[in-house]
Design a protein around this motif. Structure first.
Motif, PDB file in Angstrom:
ATOM      1  N   CYS A  72       0.812  -1.226   0.000  1.00 12.88           N
ATOM      2  CA  CYS A  72       0.000   0.000   0.000  1.00 12.88           C
ATOM      3  C   CYS A  72       0.845   1.276   0.000  1.00 12.88           C
ATOM      4  O   CYS A  72       0.378   2.334   0.403  1.00 12.88           O
ATOM      5  CB  CYS A  72      -0.930  -0.002   1.216  1.00 12.88           C
ATOM      6  SG  CYS A  72      -0.051   0.087   2.793  1.00 12.88           S
ATOM      7  N   ARG A  73       2.059   1.195  -0.520  1.00 10.68           N
ATOM      8  CA  ARG A  73       2.941   2.361  -0.521  1.00 10.68           C
ATOM      9  C   ARG A  73       2.420   3.469  -1.423  1.00 10.68           C
ATOM     10  O   ARG A  73       2.009   3.238  -2.548  1.00 10.68           O
ATOM     11  CB  ARG A  73       4.341   1.956  -0.987  1.00 10.68           C
ATOM     12  CG  ARG A  73       5.072   1.098   0.004  1.00 10.68           C
ATOM     13  CD  ARG A  73       6.352   0.571  -0.555  1.00 10.68           C
ATOM     14  NE  ARG A  73       6.017  -0.477  -1.527  1.00 10.68           N
ATOM     15  CZ  ARG A  73       6.777  -0.826  -2.543  1.00 10.68           C
ATOM     16  NH1 ARG A  73       7.923  -0.216  -2.751  1.00 10.68           N
ATOM     17  NH2 ARG A  73       6.403  -1.778  -3.372  1.00 10.68           N
ATOM     18  N   VAL A  74       2.452   4.693  -0.892  1.00  6.62           N
ATOM     19  CA  VAL A  74       2.023   5.882  -1.619  1.00  6.62           C
ATOM     20  C   VAL A  74       3.037   6.999  -1.363  1.00  6.62           C
ATOM     21  O   VAL A  74       3.954   6.841  -0.552  1.00  6.62           O
ATOM     22  CB  VAL A  74       0.607   6.343  -1.175  1.00  6.62           C
ATOM     23  CG1 VAL A  74      -0.443   5.338  -1.586  1.00  6.62           C
ATOM     24  CG2 VAL A  74       0.537   6.607   0.313  1.00  6.62           C
ATOM     25  N   GLN A  79       6.987  12.614  -0.014  1.00 10.52           N
ATOM     26  CA  GLN A  79       7.846  11.524   0.451  1.00 10.52           C
ATOM     27  C   GLN A  79       7.341  10.191  -0.093  1.00 10.52           C
ATOM     28  O   GLN A  79       6.201   9.802   0.147  1.00 10.52           O
ATOM     29  CB  GLN A  79       7.897  11.484   1.974  1.00 10.52           C
ATOM     30  CG  GLN A  79       8.901  10.500   2.514  1.00 10.52           C
ATOM     31  CD  GLN A  79       9.006  10.553   4.027  1.00 10.52           C
ATOM     32  OE1 GLN A  79       8.369  11.364   4.690  1.00 10.52           O
ATOM     33  NE2 GLN A  79       9.809   9.667   4.582  1.00 10.52           N
ATOM     34  N   GLU A  80       8.187   9.492  -0.847  1.00  6.40           N
ATOM     35  CA  GLU A  80       7.824   8.214  -1.479  1.00  6.40           C
ATOM     36  C   GLU A  80       7.846   7.058  -0.482  1.00  6.40           C
ATOM     37  O   GLU A  80       8.555   7.094   0.520  1.00  6.40           O
ATOM     38  CB  GLU A  80       8.808   7.882  -2.610  1.00  6.40           C
ATOM     39  CG  GLU A  80       8.789   8.833  -3.758  1.00  6.40           C
ATOM     40  CD  GLU A  80       7.601   8.647  -4.674  1.00  6.40           C
ATOM     41  OE1 GLU A  80       6.862   7.649  -4.544  1.00  6.40           O
ATOM     42  OE2 GLU A  80       7.405   9.519  -5.527  1.00  6.40           O
ATOM     43  N   VAL A  94      -1.280  15.719   1.264  1.00  7.05           N
ATOM     44  CA  VAL A  94      -1.291  15.561  -0.187  1.00  7.05           C
ATOM     45  C   VAL A  94      -0.729  14.173  -0.479  1.00  7.05           C
ATOM     46  O   VAL A  94       0.451  13.911  -0.246  1.00  7.05           O
ATOM     47  CB  VAL A  94      -0.455  16.649  -0.880  1.00  7.05           C
ATOM     48  CG1 VAL A  94      -0.426  16.432  -2.387  1.00  7.05           C
ATOM     49  CG2 VAL A  94      -0.996  18.033  -0.538  1.00  7.05           C
ATOM     50  N   VAL A  95      -1.611  13.296  -0.947  1.00  7.72           N
ATOM     51  CA  VAL A  95      -1.247  11.898  -1.170  1.00  7.72           C
ATOM     52  C   VAL A  95      -1.382  11.595  -2.658  1.00  7.72           C
ATOM     53  O   VAL A  95      -2.345  11.994  -3.293  1.00  7.72           O
ATOM     54  CB  VAL A  95      -2.161  10.952  -0.355  1.00  7.72           C
ATOM     55  CG1 VAL A  95      -1.761   9.501  -0.553  1.00  7.72           C
ATOM     56  CG2 VAL A  95      -2.144  11.324   1.124  1.00  7.72           C
ATOM     57  N   HIS A  96      -0.376  10.890  -3.197  1.00  5.26           N
ATOM     58  CA  HIS A  96      -0.412  10.459  -4.595  1.00  5.26           C
ATOM     59  C   HIS A  96      -0.160   8.967  -4.644  1.00  5.26           C
ATOM     60  O   HIS A  96       0.627   8.426  -3.856  1.00  5.26           O
ATOM     61  CB  HIS A  96       0.654  11.177  -5.426  1.00  5.26           C
ATOM     62  CG  HIS A  96       0.365  12.624  -5.627  1.00  5.26           C
ATOM     63  ND1 HIS A  96      -0.510  13.084  -6.581  1.00  5.26           N
ATOM     64  CD2 HIS A  96       0.808  13.716  -4.974  1.00  5.26           C
ATOM     65  CE1 HIS A  96      -0.577  14.405  -6.511  1.00  5.26           C
ATOM     66  NE2 HIS A  96       0.215  14.803  -5.537  1.00  5.26           N
TER      67      HIS A  96
END
Length: 112
Positions: A72-74, A79-80, A94-96
């Motif tokens: 579930c890495r975002v 920050q990656e 702010v999530v991508h």
């Protein structure tokens, strides 16, 4: 779209007792509650794809939901590699989604 979440749980209590917060995921405004993880908030909004496999490009989402598998890495606030199942939502995050990364060099290959 109405969020798909449990509003009253016999053990965890009533979700309405928690403060609502908003954050963005891939530029979409997401409504959540204080104390929820990013993964739980996204799941409640029907969002299943959180990243793409580094080699195949296949969509990946929540798997173990307890911080063990790294599926579930975002990217959070630039920050990656942040595990969304362990990270609590905060107002204005702010999530991508994690994007497919280039393949690593294989043994014996060089850049250039």
């Amino acid at each position: 779209m109405k969020a798909r979440r449990i509003y009253h749980h016999p053990i965890l209590g009533f979700i309405g007792d928690r403060k609502p917060v908003t954050f963005t995921f891939d530029n979409q405004l997401i409504e959540a509650y204080e104390g929820e993880t990013i993964a739980a908030s996204l799941l409640a909004h029907g969002i299943r794809t959180l990243r793409f496999h580094e080699e195949s490009g296949e969509p990946k989402g929540i798997y173990c939901n307890m911080g063990h598998c790294f599926e579930c890495r975002v990217r959070v606030n630039g920050q990656e590699g942040i595990r969304s199942c362990l990270t609590l939502v905060e107002e204005g995050l702010v999530v991508h989604s994690g994007q497919a990364l280039p393949l690593p060099l294989r043994k014996g290959e060089r850049e250039g």
